[in-house]
Design a protein around this motif. Structure first.
Motif, PDB file in Angstrom:
ATOM      1  N   GLN A  56     -29.077  74.427  54.666  1.00 25.38           N
ATOM      2  CA  GLN A  56     -29.138  75.889  55.183  1.00 25.38           C
ATOM      3  C   GLN A  56     -29.790  75.841  56.734  1.00 25.38           C
ATOM      4  OE1 GLN A  56     -31.787  76.954  52.070  1.00 25.38           O
ATOM      5  NE2 GLN A  56     -33.386  75.905  52.796  1.00 25.38           N
ATOM      6  N   HIS A  57     -30.196  74.634  56.909  1.00 24.78           N
ATOM      7  CA  HIS A  57     -30.989  74.671  58.268  1.00 24.78           C
ATOM      8  C   HIS A  57     -29.816  74.712  59.607  1.00 24.78           C
ATOM      9  CE1 HIS A  57     -34.713  74.361  56.130  1.00 24.78           C
ATOM     10  NE2 HIS A  57     -34.110  73.380  55.413  1.00 24.78           N
ATOM     11  N   GLY A  58     -28.584  74.284  59.052  1.00 24.32           N
ATOM     12  CA  GLY A  58     -27.428  74.171  60.013  1.00 24.32           C
ATOM     13  C   GLY A  58     -26.767  73.033  60.103  1.00 24.32           C
ATOM     14  N   ARG A  59     -27.341  72.093  60.807  1.00 22.09           N
ATOM     15  CA  ARG A  59     -26.502  71.087  61.420  1.00 22.09           C
ATOM     16  C   ARG A  59     -26.828  69.705  60.498  1.00 22.09           C
ATOM     17  NH1 ARG A  59     -24.551  72.845  65.636  1.00 22.09           N
ATOM     18  NH2 ARG A  59     -25.744  74.320  67.265  1.00 22.09           N
ATOM     19  N   LEU A  60     -25.801  68.769  60.475  1.00 27.99           N
ATOM     20  CA  LEU A  60     -25.859  67.484  59.911  1.00 27.99           C
ATOM     21  C   LEU A  60     -26.756  66.573  60.462  1.00 27.99           C
ATOM     22  CD1 LEU A  60     -22.292  66.737  59.031  1.00 27.99           C
ATOM     23  CD2 LEU A  60     -23.838  67.725  57.387  1.00 27.99           C
ATOM     24  N   ASN A  61     -27.545  65.858  59.800  1.00 30.74           N
ATOM     25  CA  ASN A  61     -28.378  64.754  60.546  1.00 30.74           C
ATOM     26  C   ASN A  61     -27.775  63.406  59.965  1.00 30.74           C
ATOM     27  OD1 ASN A  61     -30.330  63.099  61.462  1.00 30.74           O
ATOM     28  ND2 ASN A  61     -31.780  63.460  60.377  1.00 30.74           N
ATOM     29  N   VAL A  62     -26.961  62.937  60.669  1.00 29.95           N
ATOM     30  CA  VAL A  62     -26.315  61.696  60.164  1.00 29.95           C
ATOM     31  C   VAL A  62     -26.766  60.365  60.888  1.00 29.95           C
ATOM     32  CG1 VAL A  62     -23.799  60.682  59.890  1.00 29.95           C
ATOM     33  CG2 VAL A  62     -24.104  62.961  59.969  1.00 29.95           C
ATOM     34  N   LYS A  63     -27.162  59.433  59.864  1.00 24.82           N
ATOM     35  CA  LYS A  63     -27.743  58.113  60.618  1.00 24.82           C
ATOM     36  C   LYS A  63     -27.237  56.936  59.766  1.00 24.82           C
ATOM     37  CE  LYS A  63     -32.041  59.061  58.725  1.00 24.82           C
ATOM     38  NZ  LYS A  63     -33.543  59.448  58.963  1.00 24.82           N
ATOM     39  N   MET A  64     -27.365  55.727  60.256  1.00 23.80           N
ATOM     40  CA  MET A  64     -27.101  54.466  59.446  1.00 23.80           C
ATOM     41  C   MET A  64     -28.290  54.335  58.625  1.00 23.80           C
ATOM     42  SD  MET A  64     -24.842  52.127  59.235  1.00 23.80           S
ATOM     43  CE  MET A  64     -23.702  52.387  60.840  1.00 23.80           C
ATOM     44  N   ALA A  65     -28.098  53.936  57.343  1.00 22.67           N
ATOM     45  CA  ALA A  65     -29.106  53.665  56.534  1.00 22.67           C
ATOM     46  C   ALA A  65     -29.638  52.331  56.709  1.00 22.67           C
ATOM     47  CB  ALA A  65     -28.638  53.947  54.811  1.00 22.67           C
ATOM     48  N   GLU A  66     -30.853  51.951  56.382  1.00 24.86           N
ATOM     49  CA  GLU A  66     -31.437  50.675  56.571  1.00 24.86           C
ATOM     50  C   GLU A  66     -31.934  50.289  55.159  1.00 24.86           C
ATOM     51  OE1 GLU A  66     -31.710  48.966  59.514  1.00 24.86           O
ATOM     52  OE2 GLU A  66     -30.770  50.637  60.700  1.00 24.86           O
ATOM     53  N   LYS A  67     -32.067  49.000  55.072  1.00 25.47           N
ATOM     54  CA  LYS A  67     -32.675  48.429  54.067  1.00 25.47           C
ATOM     55  C   LYS A  67     -34.153  48.401  54.037  1.00 25.47           C
ATOM     56  CE  LYS A  67     -29.182  45.042  52.833  1.00 25.47           C
ATOM     57  NZ  LYS A  67     -28.808  43.666  52.602  1.00 25.47           N
ATOM     58  N   SER A  68     -34.854  48.998  52.764  1.00 23.74           N
ATOM     59  CA  SER A  68     -36.233  48.961  52.991  1.00 23.74           C
ATOM     60  C   SER A  68     -37.114  47.620  53.178  1.00 23.74           C
ATOM     61  CB  SER A  68     -36.887  49.548  51.547  1.00 23.74           C
ATOM     62  OG  SER A  68     -36.549  48.782  50.484  1.00 23.74           O
ATOM     63  N   LYS A  69     -38.032  47.458  53.486  1.00 25.58           N
ATOM     64  CA  LYS A  69     -39.044  46.401  53.824  1.00 25.58           C
ATOM     65  C   LYS A  69     -39.037  45.558  52.253  1.00 25.58           C
ATOM     66  CE  LYS A  69     -43.320  44.331  55.039  1.00 25.58           C
ATOM     67  NZ  LYS A  69     -44.923  44.903  55.334  1.00 25.58           N
ATOM     68  N   VAL A  70     -39.225  46.332  51.246  1.00 21.87           N
ATOM     69  CA  VAL A  70     -39.356  45.568  49.897  1.00 21.87           C
ATOM     70  C   VAL A  70     -38.071  45.274  49.530  1.00 21.87           C
ATOM     71  CG1 VAL A  70     -39.682  46.090  47.509  1.00 21.87           C
ATOM     72  CG2 VAL A  70     -41.216  47.258  49.282  1.00 21.87           C
ATOM     73  N   GLN A  71     -36.842  45.809  50.023  1.00 25.77           N
ATOM     74  CA  GLN A  71     -35.435  45.275  49.461  1.00 25.77           C
ATOM     75  C   GLN A  71     -35.334  44.130  50.251  1.00 25.77           C
ATOM     76  OE1 GLN A  71     -32.437  48.031  50.059  1.00 25.77           O
ATOM     77  NE2 GLN A  71     -30.675  46.687  49.223  1.00 25.77           N
ATOM     78  N   LYS A  72     -35.439  43.932  51.494  1.00 23.74           N
ATOM     79  CA  LYS A  72     -35.317  42.675  52.551  1.00 23.74           C
ATOM     80  C   LYS A  72     -36.254  41.663  51.890  1.00 23.74           C
ATOM     81  CE  LYS A  72     -34.336  45.327  56.741  1.00 23.74           C
ATOM     82  NZ  LYS A  72     -34.747  45.468  58.055  1.00 23.74           N
ATOM     83  N   GLU A  73     -37.449  41.843  51.570  1.00 24.40           N
ATOM     84  CA  GLU A  73     -38.311  40.757  50.911  1.00 24.40           C
ATOM     85  C   GLU A  73     -37.889  40.315  49.594  1.00 24.40           C
ATOM     86  OE1 GLU A  73     -42.102  42.603  50.896  1.00 24.40           O
ATOM     87  OE2 GLU A  73     -42.575  42.245  52.965  1.00 24.40           O
ATOM     88  N   TRP A  74     -37.277  41.053  48.812  1.00 24.92           N
ATOM     89  CA  TRP A  74     -36.896  40.638  47.484  1.00 24.92           C
ATOM     90  C   TRP A  74     -35.537  39.822  47.602  1.00 24.92           C
ATOM     91  CZ3 TRP A  74     -32.222  40.916  45.087  1.00 24.92           C
ATOM     92  CH2 TRP A  74     -32.232  40.463  43.694  1.00 24.92           C
ATOM     93  N   GLU A  75     -34.565  40.409  48.845  1.00 28.18           N
ATOM     94  CA  GLU A  75     -33.535  39.703  48.934  1.00 28.18           C
ATOM     95  C   GLU A  75     -33.739  38.220  49.527  1.00 28.18           C
ATOM     96  OE1 GLU A  75     -31.035  41.932  51.455  1.00 28.18           O
ATOM     97  OE2 GLU A  75     -30.324  43.099  49.565  1.00 28.18           O
ATOM     98  N   GLN A  76     -34.832  38.184  50.282  1.00 32.56           N
ATOM     99  CA  GLN A  76     -35.105  36.859  51.053  1.00 32.56           C
ATOM    100  C   GLN A  76     -35.831  35.788  49.991  1.00 32.56           C
ATOM    101  OE1 GLN A  76     -38.011  37.148  53.825  1.00 32.56           O
ATOM    102  NE2 GLN A  76     -37.351  35.353  55.304  1.00 32.56           N
ATOM    103  N   LYS A  77     -36.244  36.372  49.177  1.00 29.63           N
ATOM    104  CA  LYS A  77     -36.945  35.496  48.004  1.00 29.63           C
ATOM    105  C   LYS A  77     -36.007  35.162  47.108  1.00 29.63           C
ATOM    106  CE  LYS A  77     -40.563  35.883  44.514  1.00 29.63           C
ATOM    107  NZ  LYS A  77     -41.572  36.758  43.991  1.00 29.63           N
ATOM    108  N   ASN A  78     -35.049  36.118  46.485  1.00 30.46           N
ATOM    109  CA  ASN A  78     -34.163  35.801  45.473  1.00 30.46           C
ATOM    110  C   ASN A  78     -32.925  35.529  45.644  1.00 30.46           C
ATOM    111  OD1 ASN A  78     -36.199  36.621  43.068  1.00 30.46           O
ATOM    112  ND2 ASN A  78     -36.310  38.313  44.393  1.00 30.46           N
ATOM    113  N   LEU A  79     -32.453  35.694  46.853  1.00 29.41           N
ATOM    114  CA  LEU A  79     -30.838  35.242  47.106  1.00 29.41           C
ATOM    115  C   LEU A  79     -30.864  34.123  47.838  1.00 29.41           C
ATOM    116  CD1 LEU A  79     -29.388  38.736  47.966  1.00 29.41           C
ATOM    117  CD2 LEU A  79     -29.493  37.420  45.875  1.00 29.41           C
ATOM    118  N   LYS A  80     -30.434  33.004  47.259  1.00 28.38           N
ATOM    119  CA  LYS A  80     -30.447  31.739  47.925  1.00 28.38           C
ATOM    120  C   LYS A  80     -29.225  31.526  48.636  1.00 28.38           C
ATOM    121  CE  LYS A  80     -34.538  30.646  45.873  1.00 28.38           C
ATOM    122  NZ  LYS A  80     -35.451  31.174  46.243  1.00 28.38           N
ATOM    123  N   PRO A  81     -28.979  30.734  49.633  1.00 21.51           N
ATOM    124  CA  PRO A  81     -28.000  30.539  50.343  1.00 21.51           C
ATOM    125  C   PRO A  81     -27.054  29.461  49.779  1.00 21.51           C
ATOM    126  CG  PRO A  81     -29.811  29.410  51.606  1.00 21.51           C
ATOM    127  CD  PRO A  81     -30.455  30.251  50.317  1.00 21.51           C
TER     128      PRO A  81
END
Length: 90
Positions: A56-81
């Protein structure tokens, strides 16, 4: 989905709705098959009015989604190379 498909293959869409009223909360997410497709959609859609999509405000605000800090920390801790880490030789 139909509008964004013109910029590439859409693999998923989600529109956030209010739990009580079931009306749109005015935002959603579109997932493309590749980053390049998403970037093309951002380039073409950001700041534009799209009949039937714009809030209703008029225009699209389109942007690239980013992973949250918590998600990045979880992946670093739990996803092993896949490769084992070499031990330091002394």
């Amino acid at each position: 989905k139909a509008h964004f498909s013109q910029y590439g293959e859409v693999t998923d869409t989600f529109v956030a709705v209010d739990n009580e009223t079931q009306l749109s909360r005015g935002f959603g997410f579109v997932t493309f098959k590749s980053r390049e497709m998403g970037e093309a959609a951002i380039q073409e859609c950001h700041g534009r009015e799209v009949k039937g999509l714009s809030t209703q405000h008029g225009r699209l605000n389109v942007k690239m989604a980013e992973k949250s800090k918590v998600q990045k920390e979880w992946e670093q801790k739990n996803l092993k190379p896949d490769k084992p880490v070499a031990a330091k030789a002394e």
